[in-house]
Design an enzyme around this catalytic site. Sequence first.
Site, PDB file in Angstrom:
ATOM      1  N   ASN A 399       0.810  -1.199   0.000  1.00 37.83           N
ATOM      2  CA  ASN A 399       0.000   0.000   0.000  1.00 37.83           C
ATOM      3  C   ASN A 399       0.851   1.259   0.000  1.00 37.83           C
ATOM      4  OD1 ASN A 399      -1.891   1.989   0.358  1.00 37.83           O
ATOM      5  ND2 ASN A 399      -3.037   0.910   1.923  1.00 37.83           N
ATOM      6  N   ASP A 400       1.497   1.530   1.125  1.00 36.28           N
ATOM      7  CA  ASP A 400       2.240   2.789   1.219  1.00 36.28           C
ATOM      8  C   ASP A 400       3.365   2.885   0.197  1.00 36.28           C
ATOM      9  OD1 ASP A 400       0.626   3.536   3.335  1.00 36.28           O
ATOM     10  OD2 ASP A 400       1.867   2.477   4.778  1.00 36.28           O
ATOM     11  N   VAL A 401       3.954   1.746  -0.174  1.00 35.25           N
ATOM     12  CA  VAL A 401       5.100   1.803  -1.090  1.00 35.25           C
ATOM     13  C   VAL A 401       4.680   2.091  -2.528  1.00 35.25           C
ATOM     14  CG1 VAL A 401       6.523   0.292   0.332  1.00 35.25           C
ATOM     15  CG2 VAL A 401       5.135  -0.691  -1.489  1.00 35.25           C
ATOM     16  N   VAL A 402       3.370   2.093  -2.818  1.00 35.13           N
ATOM     17  CA  VAL A 402       2.911   2.463  -4.150  1.00 35.13           C
ATOM     18  C   VAL A 402       2.010   3.705  -4.099  1.00 35.13           C
ATOM     19  CG1 VAL A 402       3.089   0.171  -5.154  1.00 35.13           C
ATOM     20  CG2 VAL A 402       0.986   0.827  -4.010  1.00 35.13           C
ATOM     21  N   ALA A 440       0.767   3.003   7.469  1.00 35.91           N
ATOM     22  CA  ALA A 440       1.048   4.376   7.847  1.00 35.91           C
ATOM     23  C   ALA A 440      -0.246   5.150   8.095  1.00 35.91           C
ATOM     24  CB  ALA A 440       1.868   5.060   6.763  1.00 35.91           C
TER      25      ALA A 440
END
Lengths: 473, 108
Positions: A399-402, A440
Amino acid sequence: MELNILTLCYLVGSITFILGLKMLSNPVTARKGNLIAAAGMTIAIFGTIFLYSDDEGPLQNYAWIFGGLIIGGIVGTMAARKVKMTAMPEMVSMFNGMGGACAALISIVEFNHLMKLHEGGIGGEISGGFLLIILLGLIIGSVSFAGSMIAWGKLNGSVKDFSFKGQHIFNMALLITMLVLAVYMVINAGTDNSIIFYIIFILSLSYGLFFVFPIGGADMPVVISLLNSFTGVAAACGGFLYNNPVMLTGGILVGAAGTLLTILMCRAMNRSLTNVLIGSFGGTSAKSGTGPAKDQGLFREISLTDAAVIMSYANKVIIVPGYGLAVAQAQHACHELEKLLEEKGVDVMYAIHPVAGRMPGHMNVLLAEADVPYEKLKEMETANEEFSTTDVVLVLGANDVVNPAAKKDADSPIYGMPILDVDLAKNCIVNKRSMKPGYAGIENDLFFQPKTSMLFGDAKKVLQDLIIEIKNL
Amino acid sequence: MQNLFDWITGNQQLIYIVILMIFVGIEVIGRVPSVLHTPLMSGANAIHGVVVIGAIIVMGKAETDNYLALILGFLAVILGTLNVVGGFVVTDRMLEMFKSKKGKQKSQ
């Protein structure tokens, strides 16, 4: 003669630690490096048991020593063997805490010993330097122990983020009180300050708790790495206490390497260490991220059949794994899907974000377990060059990494973190269990983009169904 | 102040070790790929388990009637051993995963 052999044992131990760490930082030699360090450790430990002696004579209480070694050895092996792949980060944190506690206990016993000698009038003046080392071991060991336990709890979900107004000031005050008391004890080394000693002990434990409490779960790897280097320093204090070179080399080596590793991990997330420690990531700052999410509009769901079709007829598919893959234990299903698509002539690769999952390298370990070939795993820079020529990106529980907010939204708590540019691909299929935000705690614009379609469900279940659909085409 | 100087003189060898080891520690892992961050951290975690040697010395020097020292020392030996043994075994398990060619015996 015996002492000379012990010196040799310690020398061998120290060299293996350095070599071991060196080899651990290269994929080819890593496993051997670990074994070499373990062998050196064994030599150093058994050398100490059988050969150590000082002015008070050789060691006694062998029954206790071996009892402790056997219990610790068996429990440690069992725990380390039984633990699931996904729970390894927690395990590391737990073991780290044990090391910290060990250092703190040593300090407590040595302090009592010192006080007894002093009362009996045998020891004469208590040396301030010696007391300082004992106190350092106590403080650093206890902080590391308490902090690691909280980090452990956070990773397995039993401890929630907890912070209150002015916590940073409170922590600062705690730290300063601790240091002032320690300095006071060192200056007044001649008097009996046992009560202050235990107050410092309790303060350090609480500092460890309050230090880790407000830091979000996504940052735990960095915290564990930092506490790891703390424990190294605490172990080195033991080296000063007993004039023991192997404890000193091992401890300082880990202290230095651990600190650098912590910084490298932060750099992989494009954040500074202070930002991680003081930023309370995912806590208060998440509010600004959830605000605009309400008017972000609709997301599109895709059926399994449609997903199967566009993937089978694609030229190039990139899979972006995340923590969801680890939780669902879907790495084998993922590998199967990859093989199936390859048979159909689709080019499949994996894009690994440096901080995907709960630990750097988490995804690599997981996919290697399923025998995914090493060459298929692309690091972020390489993968980002591939996305524009990719037909389908399959995001599995990441999620957060994209999240494109890291590039576009300067208010976002993850602003500045390098991400995988999955929005460059022609299609993007995102598998998640629900629309809930990631670790996050920030909404992800990616899900609302026209090129993106959602495939809800547990990663393993979805992948298995997808495999059946593709086979049925 | 004199105290401090005496202490430094008395421990100069150890202080030299500390300074050199700081540089060795930084140098040795300077170029680690991010793939290996976790195993490296876990391996380093096992190495600081060397603190168990201190616990063994504490235990071995405790008088046989000093139960506080015996119990705390015993606990310290257990915890330290946990750190060492558990640390190395977990690291080995992590690294086992990287071996794809030969170690295929139990892929489900």
